[in-house]
Design a protein around this motif. Structure first.
Motif, PDB file in Angstrom:
ATOM      1  N   ARG A 104       0.841  -1.212   0.000  1.00  0.00           N
ATOM      2  CA  ARG A 104       0.000   0.000   0.000  1.00  0.00           C
ATOM      3  C   ARG A 104       0.867   1.250   0.000  1.00  0.00           C
ATOM      4  O   ARG A 104       0.598   2.217  -0.727  1.00  0.00           O
ATOM      5  CB  ARG A 104      -0.941   0.004   1.204  1.00  0.00           C
ATOM      6  N   LEU A 105       1.932   1.244   0.792  1.00  0.00           N
ATOM      7  CA  LEU A 105       2.853   2.384   0.813  1.00  0.00           C
ATOM      8  C   LEU A 105       3.549   2.557  -0.533  1.00  0.00           C
ATOM      9  O   LEU A 105       3.704   3.673  -1.026  1.00  0.00           O
ATOM     10  CB  LEU A 105       3.890   2.208   1.928  1.00  0.00           C
ATOM     11  N   TRP A 106       3.972   1.452  -1.132  1.00  0.00           N
ATOM     12  CA  TRP A 106       4.602   1.500  -2.447  1.00  0.00           C
ATOM     13  C   TRP A 106       3.646   2.081  -3.482  1.00  0.00           C
ATOM     14  O   TRP A 106       4.021   2.941  -4.279  1.00  0.00           O
ATOM     15  CB  TRP A 106       5.045   0.097  -2.857  1.00  0.00           C
ATOM     16  N   ASP A 107       2.397   1.629  -3.445  1.00  0.00           N
ATOM     17  CA  ASP A 107       1.416   2.120  -4.403  1.00  0.00           C
ATOM     18  C   ASP A 107       1.171   3.613  -4.211  1.00  0.00           C
ATOM     19  O   ASP A 107       1.095   4.376  -5.177  1.00  0.00           O
ATOM     20  CB  ASP A 107       0.110   1.333  -4.266  1.00  0.00           C
ATOM     21  N   SER A 108       1.082   4.042  -2.955  1.00  0.00           N
ATOM     22  CA  SER A 108       0.902   5.469  -2.671  1.00  0.00           C
ATOM     23  C   SER A 108       2.089   6.283  -3.158  1.00  0.00           C
ATOM     24  O   SER A 108       1.922   7.354  -3.748  1.00  0.00           O
ATOM     25  CB  SER A 108       0.710   5.701  -1.165  1.00  0.00           C
TER      26      SER A 108
ATOM     27  N   ALA B 118       9.398  11.861 -10.841  1.00  0.00           N
ATOM     28  CA  ALA B 118       8.849  10.542 -10.520  1.00  0.00           C
ATOM     29  C   ALA B 118       9.934   9.571 -10.076  1.00  0.00           C
ATOM     30  O   ALA B 118       9.713   8.746  -9.212  1.00  0.00           O
ATOM     31  CB  ALA B 118       8.102   9.983 -11.728  1.00  0.00           C
ATOM     32  N   SER B 119      11.109   9.657 -10.651  1.00  0.00           N
ATOM     33  CA  SER B 119      12.168   8.716 -10.290  1.00  0.00           C
ATOM     34  C   SER B 119      13.077   9.259  -9.196  1.00  0.00           C
ATOM     35  O   SER B 119      13.879   8.532  -8.648  1.00  0.00           O
ATOM     36  CB  SER B 119      13.012   8.377 -11.525  1.00  0.00           C
ATOM     37  N   GLY B 120      12.954  10.523  -8.843  1.00  0.00           N
ATOM     38  CA  GLY B 120      13.857  11.115  -7.873  1.00  0.00           C
ATOM     39  C   GLY B 120      13.302  11.185  -6.465  1.00  0.00           C
ATOM     40  O   GLY B 120      13.922  11.757  -5.586  1.00  0.00           O
ATOM     41  N   GLY B 121      12.125  10.577  -6.238  1.00  0.00           N
ATOM     42  CA  GLY B 121      11.516  10.620  -4.912  1.00  0.00           C
ATOM     43  C   GLY B 121      12.190   9.666  -3.943  1.00  0.00           C
ATOM     44  O   GLY B 121      13.144   8.977  -4.272  1.00  0.00           O
ATOM     45  N   ARG B 122      11.663   9.625  -2.740  1.00  0.00           N
ATOM     46  CA  ARG B 122      12.194   8.725  -1.730  1.00  0.00           C
ATOM     47  C   ARG B 122      11.818   7.293  -2.066  1.00  0.00           C
ATOM     48  O   ARG B 122      10.776   7.033  -2.626  1.00  0.00           O
ATOM     49  CB  ARG B 122      11.606   9.111  -0.379  1.00  0.00           C
ATOM     50  N   CYS B 123      12.662   6.376  -1.672  1.00  0.00           N
ATOM     51  CA  CYS B 123      12.351   4.976  -1.947  1.00  0.00           C
ATOM     52  C   CYS B 123      11.312   4.479  -0.941  1.00  0.00           C
ATOM     53  O   CYS B 123      11.121   5.049   0.133  1.00  0.00           O
ATOM     54  CB  CYS B 123      13.606   4.118  -1.922  1.00  0.00           C
ATOM     55  N   VAL B 124      10.638   3.415  -1.307  1.00  0.00           N
ATOM     56  CA  VAL B 124       9.577   2.861  -0.477  1.00  0.00           C
ATOM     57  C   VAL B 124      10.119   2.384   0.863  1.00  0.00           C
ATOM     58  O   VAL B 124       9.465   2.521   1.897  1.00  0.00           O
ATOM     59  CB  VAL B 124       8.857   1.720  -1.226  1.00  0.00           C
TER      60      VAL B 124
ATOM     61  N   ASP C  72      12.442   3.727   2.662  1.00  0.00           N
ATOM     62  CA  ASP C  72      12.534   4.891   3.550  1.00  0.00           C
ATOM     63  C   ASP C  72      11.158   5.291   4.059  1.00  0.00           C
ATOM     64  O   ASP C  72      10.990   5.612   5.236  1.00  0.00           O
ATOM     65  CB  ASP C  72      13.176   6.078   2.823  1.00  0.00           C
ATOM     66  N   MET C  73      10.179   5.286   3.163  1.00  0.00           N
ATOM     67  CA  MET C  73       8.819   5.649   3.570  1.00  0.00           C
ATOM     68  C   MET C  73       8.295   4.652   4.600  1.00  0.00           C
ATOM     69  O   MET C  73       7.655   5.034   5.580  1.00  0.00           O
ATOM     70  CB  MET C  73       7.897   5.697   2.357  1.00  0.00           C
ATOM     71  N   PHE C  74       8.565   3.364   4.377  1.00  0.00           N
ATOM     72  CA  PHE C  74       8.099   2.341   5.306  1.00  0.00           C
ATOM     73  C   PHE C  74       8.774   2.506   6.664  1.00  0.00           C
ATOM     74  O   PHE C  74       8.130   2.405   7.704  1.00  0.00           O
ATOM     75  CB  PHE C  74       8.365   0.947   4.729  1.00  0.00           C
ATOM     76  N   ALA C  75      10.062   2.790   6.666  1.00  0.00           N
ATOM     77  CA  ALA C  75      10.792   3.004   7.921  1.00  0.00           C
ATOM     78  C   ALA C  75      10.217   4.197   8.678  1.00  0.00           C
ATOM     79  O   ALA C  75      10.043   4.144   9.903  1.00  0.00           O
ATOM     80  CB  ALA C  75      12.277   3.210   7.643  1.00  0.00           C
ATOM     81  N   ASP C  76       9.912   5.274   7.964  1.00  0.00           N
ATOM     82  CA  ASP C  76       9.296   6.437   8.601  1.00  0.00           C
ATOM     83  C   ASP C  76       7.935   6.087   9.182  1.00  0.00           C
ATOM     84  O   ASP C  76       7.587   6.496  10.288  1.00  0.00           O
ATOM     85  CB  ASP C  76       9.131   7.591   7.599  1.00  0.00           C
ATOM     86  N   HIS C  77       7.170   5.309   8.420  1.00  0.00           N
ATOM     87  CA  HIS C  77       5.840   4.890   8.880  1.00  0.00           C
ATOM     88  C   HIS C  77       5.946   4.045  10.150  1.00  0.00           C
ATOM     89  O   HIS C  77       5.205   4.253  11.111  1.00  0.00           O
ATOM     90  CB  HIS C  77       5.138   4.115   7.765  1.00  0.00           C
ATOM     91  N   GLU C  78       6.887   3.101  10.157  1.00  0.00           N
ATOM     92  CA  GLU C  78       7.092   2.260  11.335  1.00  0.00           C
ATOM     93  C   GLU C  78       7.508   3.098  12.546  1.00  0.00           C
ATOM     94  O   GLU C  78       7.024   2.883  13.654  1.00  0.00           O
ATOM     95  CB  GLU C  78       8.164   1.199  11.052  1.00  0.00           C
ATOM     96  N   ALA C  79       8.394   4.055  12.347  1.00  0.00           N
ATOM     97  CA  ALA C  79       8.827   4.924  13.450  1.00  0.00           C
ATOM     98  C   ALA C  79       7.654   5.716  13.995  1.00  0.00           C
ATOM     99  O   ALA C  79       7.496   5.870  15.211  1.00  0.00           O
ATOM    100  CB  ALA C  79       9.935   5.857  12.968  1.00  0.00           C
ATOM    101  N   GLN C  80       6.805   6.193  13.120  1.00  0.00           N
ATOM    102  CA  GLN C  80       5.641   6.952  13.564  1.00  0.00           C
ATOM    103  C   GLN C  80       4.665   6.053  14.326  1.00  0.00           C
ATOM    104  O   GLN C  80       4.114   6.457  15.354  1.00  0.00           O
ATOM    105  CB  GLN C  80       4.930   7.566  12.365  1.00  0.00           C
TER     106      GLN C  80
END
Length: 80
Positions: free
Chosen positions: A37-41, A59-65, A67-75
């Motif tokens: 779900r995070l990857w799709d978002s 589109a290709s220069g954004g954060r990788c999934v 990193d986003m998942f790690a941030d989500h887990e920390a939150q």
């Protein structure tokens, strides 16, 4: 629900097991579904940014999934 087989690294498998063992998730499948779900978002957000700026590099220069998942887990840990 369709079944899909994927190969992951030992580190990824350990991370999934740890997330379940720590009580953050009920199952490995739950971890993977949330990651997808995070990857799709992230993918959709990248497409929107690229469309808005009409710049393919956005589109290709954004954060990788990961990193986003790690941030989500920390939150999630902070709010638990």
């Amino acid at each position: 629900m369709p079944m899909v087989t994927v190969s992951i690294s030992p580190q990824q498998a350990a991370g999934i097991r740890a997330a379940v063992d720590n009580g953050g998730y009920a199952s490995s499948s739950e971890v993977v579904r949330e990651a997808l779900r995070l990857w799709d978002s992230a993918r959709k957000l990248g497409e929107i940014k690229a469309d808005l700026l009409n710049d393919e590099s956005v589109a290709s220069g954004g954060r990788c999934v990961a990193d986003m998942f790690a941030d989500h887990e920390a939150q999630r840990r902070r709010s638990a």
